[in-house]
Design an enzyme around this catalytic site. Structure first.
Site: not given
Length: 279
Positions: A134, A147
């Site tokens: 990501s 995250y």
């Protein structure tokens, strides 16, 4: 000719679902796994082979790989680790157990499945392992600490694995999407409600003014700046799978390119201020 085979995790929606559709259209034999059996059943109705994989359950990974190998005659050409979830909230409000839970799914399970696949790829003399990271594996972002930390860890794990496997015919590749249309925000609500007691937090006003509005917005709220559909990730996945000499990493979305450049060029304090302003 035998179709090349790929096992993809997290195919119930978003990036994984788009990848399954896109690769099947290109002639790949797609094993589109999901965490929940009802989602696997739905994928089977769509014509996919769909073994169940829960990254928190090693037995499910072993069973799924056994199913794949039985179907292909003992080979697997590629693994795309993709399934993950988020636990939103300020880090000071997140119990350590919440981090243990998300690491089990977003990192440790990926490592377990990868280690199961590597001996097969070694024996057959080829293979590609692709991990979906990501933009948050490149830069931090408030409210997303759990995250972010798993993706930063994944970046390091994948980089080392790529170097270690360089003396084998197995290629290891990172894909780094920015904002992509998916259900990850909606799916994170249950994790937020399980772990974060925001009403007693010293940041209660900030939760009310920011994160709660984002989490509970009808239909997921407005798209993020630079948001693209899951098919944009599939385009880079195809390059990672089919190029003779794939790149070590592929950026997806303008946001990832911008943040990757800023990470290299800006002093940390200036980058921190820019990110804090954009929260």
């Amino acid at each position: 000719m035998t179709r090349p085979s790929i096992l993809i995790t997290g195919c119930s929606s978003g990036i994984g679902a788009a990848a399954a559709r896109g690769l099947r259209a290109r002639g790949w034999r797609v094993f589109a796994s999901c965490r929940r059996e009802e989602d696997c059943a739905r994928m089977r109705l769509m014509g996919f082979e769909s073994p169940r994989i829960d990254y928190a359950d090693e037995a499910s990974m072993q069973a799924a790989l056994t199913e794949v190998l039985a179907a292909t005659g003992g080979t697997i050409d590629a693994l795309y680790n993709n399934g993950a979830h988020a636990v939103p909230g300020a880090l000071e409000d997140l119990p350590t157990q919440a981090l243990r839970e998300i690491y089990e799914v977003n990192l440790f399970g990926w490592h377990t499945l990868t280690r199961l696949v590597i001996p097969v790829m070694r024996a057959q003399g080829h293979g590609r392992i692709i991990n979906c990271s990501s933009v948050l594996g490149i830069v931090p972002m408030p409210w997303r600490g759990a995250y972010v930390s798993t993706k930063h860890a994944l970046e390091g794990l994948t980089d080392v694995l790529r170097i270690e496997m360089s003396d084998t015919p197995i290629k290891v590749i990172l894909i780094e999407p920015g904002p992509i249309t998916s259900r990850i925000r909606a799916n994170s609500v249950a994790h937020f409600e399980k772990w974060v007691d925001w009403q007693v937090s010293p940041r209660r006003a900030q939760y009310e003014g920011s994160l709660l509005k984002r989490l509970y917005a009808p239909s997921g709220g407005r798209p993020d700046t630079f948001e693209l559909p899951g098919s944009a990730v599939t385009e880079k996945l195809i390059l990672a799978l089919e190029s003779d000499h794939p790149a070590p990493r592929y950026y997806v979305t303008t946001a990832t390119h911008i943040m990757g450049t800023l990470r290299r060029l800006l002093p940390t304090r200036l980058l921190d201020r820019l990110i804090a302003r954009a929260r």
